[in-house]
Scaffold this motif. Structure first.
Motif, PDB file in Angstrom:
ATOM      1  N   GLN A 106       0.815  -1.218   0.000  1.00 45.13           N
ATOM      2  CA  GLN A 106       0.000   0.000   0.000  1.00 45.13           C
ATOM      3  C   GLN A 106       0.850   1.271   0.000  1.00 45.13           C
ATOM      4  OE1 GLN A 106      -3.307  -0.298   2.742  1.00 45.13           O
ATOM      5  NE2 GLN A 106      -4.213  -1.862   1.453  1.00 45.13           N
ATOM      6  N   HIS A 107       1.923   1.226  -0.761  1.00 41.98           N
ATOM      7  CA  HIS A 107       2.739   2.397  -1.027  1.00 41.98           C
ATOM      8  C   HIS A 107       2.920   2.488  -2.542  1.00 41.98           C
ATOM      9  CE1 HIS A 107       3.729   1.675   3.226  1.00 41.98           C
ATOM     10  NE2 HIS A 107       3.649   2.986   3.258  1.00 41.98           N
ATOM     11  N   GLY A 108       3.461   3.588  -3.013  1.00 39.43           N
ATOM     12  CA  GLY A 108       3.629   3.787  -4.443  1.00 39.43           C
ATOM     13  C   GLY A 108       2.343   4.324  -5.065  1.00 39.43           C
ATOM     14  N   LEU A 109       2.109   3.951  -6.313  1.00 34.40           N
ATOM     15  CA  LEU A 109       0.950   4.443  -7.069  1.00 34.40           C
ATOM     16  C   LEU A 109      -0.369   4.044  -6.414  1.00 34.40           C
ATOM     17  CD1 LEU A 109      -0.184   5.753  -9.716  1.00 34.40           C
ATOM     18  CD2 LEU A 109      -0.192   3.436 -10.657  1.00 34.40           C
ATOM     19  N   TYR A 110      -1.304   5.005  -6.324  1.00 33.73           N
ATOM     20  CA  TYR A 110      -2.643   4.707  -5.825  1.00 33.73           C
ATOM     21  C   TYR A 110      -3.692   5.439  -6.656  1.00 33.73           C
ATOM     22  CZ  TYR A 110      -3.019   9.278  -3.493  1.00 33.73           C
ATOM     23  OH  TYR A 110      -3.084  10.620  -3.225  1.00 33.73           O
ATOM     24  N   LEU A 111      -4.890   4.871  -6.666  1.00 28.27           N
ATOM     25  CA  LEU A 111      -6.068   5.481  -7.285  1.00 28.27           C
ATOM     26  C   LEU A 111      -7.169   5.476  -6.226  1.00 28.27           C
ATOM     27  CD1 LEU A 111      -6.070   3.543 -10.685  1.00 28.27           C
ATOM     28  CD2 LEU A 111      -5.127   5.818 -10.244  1.00 28.27           C
ATOM     29  N   PHE A 140       3.837   7.617   0.007  1.00 28.34           N
ATOM     30  CA  PHE A 140       5.207   7.542   0.496  1.00 28.34           C
ATOM     31  C   PHE A 140       5.218   7.017   1.929  1.00 28.34           C
ATOM     32  CE2 PHE A 140       4.883  11.113  -2.403  1.00 28.34           C
ATOM     33  CZ  PHE A 140       5.963  10.940  -3.247  1.00 28.34           C
ATOM     34  N   ARG A 141       6.191   6.186   2.257  1.00 23.69           N
ATOM     35  CA  ARG A 141       6.420   5.788   3.644  1.00 23.69           C
ATOM     36  C   ARG A 141       7.433   6.775   4.199  1.00 23.69           C
ATOM     37  NH1 ARG A 141       8.195   0.336   3.739  1.00 23.69           N
ATOM     38  NH2 ARG A 141       6.101  -0.293   4.247  1.00 23.69           N
ATOM     39  N   LEU A 142       7.030   7.539   5.227  1.00 26.74           N
ATOM     40  CA  LEU A 142       7.934   8.509   5.835  1.00 26.74           C
ATOM     41  C   LEU A 142       8.726   7.911   6.977  1.00 26.74           C
ATOM     42  CD1 LEU A 142       5.589  11.642   5.901  1.00 26.74           C
ATOM     43  CD2 LEU A 142       7.287  10.995   4.173  1.00 26.74           C
ATOM     44  N   THR A 143       8.054   7.096   7.812  1.00 29.47           N
ATOM     45  CA  THR A 143       8.698   6.400   8.924  1.00 29.47           C
ATOM     46  C   THR A 143       8.054   5.022   9.026  1.00 29.47           C
ATOM     47  OG1 THR A 143       7.123   7.070  10.655  1.00 29.47           O
ATOM     48  CG2 THR A 143       8.937   8.612  10.165  1.00 29.47           C
ATOM     49  N   ASP A 147       2.766   7.672   6.960  1.00 32.88           N
ATOM     50  CA  ASP A 147       2.690   7.699   5.499  1.00 32.88           C
ATOM     51  C   ASP A 147       2.226   9.073   5.029  1.00 32.88           C
ATOM     52  OD1 ASP A 147       3.334   5.010   5.340  1.00 32.88           O
ATOM     53  OD2 ASP A 147       1.271   4.349   5.091  1.00 32.88           O
ATOM     54  N   LEU A 148       2.564   9.395   3.783  1.00 29.97           N
ATOM     55  CA  LEU A 148       2.091  10.610   3.135  1.00 29.97           C
ATOM     56  C   LEU A 148       1.623  10.255   1.736  1.00 29.97           C
ATOM     57  CD1 LEU A 148       1.769  13.709   2.892  1.00 29.97           C
ATOM     58  CD2 LEU A 148       4.143  13.755   2.043  1.00 29.97           C
ATOM     59  N   ARG A 149       0.408  10.690   1.383  1.00 24.61           N
ATOM     60  CA  ARG A 149      -0.125  10.500   0.036  1.00 24.61           C
ATOM     61  C   ARG A 149      -0.326  11.859  -0.613  1.00 24.61           C
ATOM     62  NH1 ARG A 149      -4.786   6.229   1.674  1.00 24.61           N
ATOM     63  NH2 ARG A 149      -3.382   4.808   2.737  1.00 24.61           N
ATOM     64  N   LEU A 150       0.179  11.995  -1.824  1.00 24.53           N
ATOM     65  CA  LEU A 150       0.007  13.221  -2.595  1.00 24.53           C
ATOM     66  C   LEU A 150      -0.520  12.856  -3.970  1.00 24.53           C
ATOM     67  CD1 LEU A 150       3.350  15.054  -1.703  1.00 24.53           C
ATOM     68  CD2 LEU A 150       1.072  15.510  -0.772  1.00 24.53           C
ATOM     69  N   GLY A 151      -1.567  13.544  -4.417  1.00 28.65           N
ATOM     70  CA  GLY A 151      -2.137  13.224  -5.713  1.00 28.65           C
ATOM     71  C   GLY A 151      -2.995  14.345  -6.261  1.00 28.65           C
ATOM     72  N   GLY A 152      -3.533  14.091  -7.422  1.00 26.51           N
ATOM     73  CA  GLY A 152      -4.414  15.058  -8.068  1.00 26.51           C
ATOM     74  C   GLY A 152      -5.401  14.339  -8.961  1.00 26.51           C
ATOM     75  N   PHE A 170     -14.298  20.319 -11.044  1.00 30.24           N
ATOM     76  CA  PHE A 170     -13.171  21.126 -10.605  1.00 30.24           C
ATOM     77  C   PHE A 170     -11.970  20.222 -10.348  1.00 30.24           C
ATOM     78  CE2 PHE A 170     -10.886  24.368  -8.183  1.00 30.24           C
ATOM     79  CZ  PHE A 170     -11.236  25.503  -8.903  1.00 30.24           C
ATOM     80  N   VAL A 171     -10.806  20.807 -10.249  1.00 22.51           N
ATOM     81  CA  VAL A 171      -9.575  20.088  -9.938  1.00 22.51           C
ATOM     82  C   VAL A 171      -9.663  19.519  -8.521  1.00 22.51           C
ATOM     83  CG1 VAL A 171      -7.108  20.440  -9.502  1.00 22.51           C
ATOM     84  CG2 VAL A 171      -8.195  21.523 -11.467  1.00 22.51           C
ATOM     85  N   ALA A 172      -9.088  18.351  -8.309  1.00 23.91           N
ATOM     86  CA  ALA A 172      -8.997  17.755  -6.974  1.00 23.91           C
ATOM     87  C   ALA A 172      -7.515  17.631  -6.613  1.00 23.91           C
ATOM     88  CB  ALA A 172      -9.656  16.379  -6.950  1.00 23.91           C
ATOM     89  N   LEU A 173      -7.147  18.180  -5.461  1.00 22.00           N
ATOM     90  CA  LEU A 173      -5.793  18.033  -4.936  1.00 22.00           C
ATOM     91  C   LEU A 173      -5.881  17.175  -3.684  1.00 22.00           C
ATOM     92  CD1 LEU A 173      -4.486  21.684  -5.338  1.00 22.00           C
ATOM     93  CD2 LEU A 173      -4.172  19.744  -6.881  1.00 22.00           C
ATOM     94  N   ASP A 174      -5.024  16.170  -3.599  1.00 22.13           N
ATOM     95  CA  ASP A 174      -5.099  15.176  -2.538  1.00 22.13           C
ATOM     96  C   ASP A 174      -3.843  15.234  -1.682  1.00 22.13           C
ATOM     97  OD1 ASP A 174      -6.558  13.030  -1.401  1.00 22.13           O
ATOM     98  OD2 ASP A 174      -5.274  11.577  -2.404  1.00 22.13           O
ATOM     99  N   ALA A 175      -4.013  15.362  -0.375  1.00 28.65           N
ATOM    100  CA  ALA A 175      -2.902  15.305   0.574  1.00 28.65           C
ATOM    101  C   ALA A 175      -3.419  14.632   1.843  1.00 28.65           C
ATOM    102  CB  ALA A 175      -2.380  16.700   0.883  1.00 28.65           C
ATOM    103  N   VAL A 176      -2.899  13.442   2.134  1.00 29.54           N
ATOM    104  CA  VAL A 176      -3.346  12.654   3.293  1.00 29.54           C
ATOM    105  C   VAL A 176      -2.118  12.188   4.068  1.00 29.54           C
ATOM    106  CG1 VAL A 176      -4.585  10.586   4.053  1.00 29.54           C
ATOM    107  CG2 VAL A 176      -5.422  11.873   2.081  1.00 29.54           C
ATOM    108  N   VAL A 177      -2.121  12.462   5.371  1.00 27.12           N
ATOM    109  CA  VAL A 177      -1.074  11.971   6.262  1.00 27.12           C
ATOM    110  C   VAL A 177      -1.705  10.868   7.096  1.00 27.12           C
ATOM    111  CG1 VAL A 177       0.516  12.545   8.120  1.00 27.12           C
ATOM    112  CG2 VAL A 177       0.037  14.222   6.335  1.00 27.12           C
TER     113      VAL A 177
END
Length: 181
Positions: A106-111, A140-143, A147-152, A170-177
């Motif tokens: 559950q790291h790397g590319l996600y949809l 991304f695995r931070l520790t 985890d940190l997820r960044l997407g659009g 509209f545009v969707a910006l994704d940021a999940v910790v």
């Protein structure tokens, strides 16, 4: 109010289901080859800080590649008037978000396909509506636990009542910790 009751029920049921999983340990050689095993695919407590929401979520892995998130959030469309795409509203709501991961850890590319229902208001009106979209990004695995997820991607918002009239893509910006439990 029914969706709130359902959200609370899922909030109690999902952690109990997480305890029953038997494949909670996974090995990622790229991160820790030959050393200790790293726990992955665990339930997470998450902070969602995307474009229109600030939320607190619980995510449960259903398989090695799929997870389901339930979230409570505050919501706003402060940015819509800048683009003549709708009115500025603020409110609160809930979200369900299934996510598919290409890798089994559950790291790397996600949809992900987030679907929200919100109660919003402006200076004179209130409305209940929805927002649904699709995002792609990188997890991304931070520790060992963070985890940190960044997407659009893209989303469609629909809220209408009185002076509130939002019906726009509209545009969707994704940021999940996320913090693995």
């Amino acid at each position: 109010m029914r969706w709130l009751a359902a959200a609370l029920l899922l909030g109690v049921a999902l952690p109990a289901m997480a305890e029953r999983r038997t494949n909670g340990l996974s090995y990622d050689c790229a991160v820790d080859c030959g050393r200790n095993q790293i726990e992955t695919n665990k339930a997470q407590i998450q902070a969602d800080v995307g474009l229109a929401v600030i939320g607190l979520a619980f995510e449960l892995p259903l398989t090695d590649h799929v997870s389901l998130q339930i979230e409570a959030q505050i919501f706003g469309t402060y940015f819509l008037p800048w683009f003549s795409a709708g009115t500025k509203v603020q409110g609160y709501g809930g979200q369900l978000r299934p996510t598919w991961f290409r890798r089994g850890d559950q790291h790397g590319l996600y949809l992900a396909v987030p679907v929200r229902v919100d109660r919003v208001s402006d200076d004179t009106s209130h409305a209940t509506g929805f927002c649904a979209g699709a995002v792609a990004g990188w997890a991304f695995r931070l520790t060992r636990r963070l985890d940190l997820r960044l997407g659009g991607g893209a989303q469609y918002m629909r809220y209408k009542s009185g002076t509130i009239d939002i019906a726009t893509p509209f545009v969707a910006l994704d940021a999940v910790v996320g913090y693995r439990l």
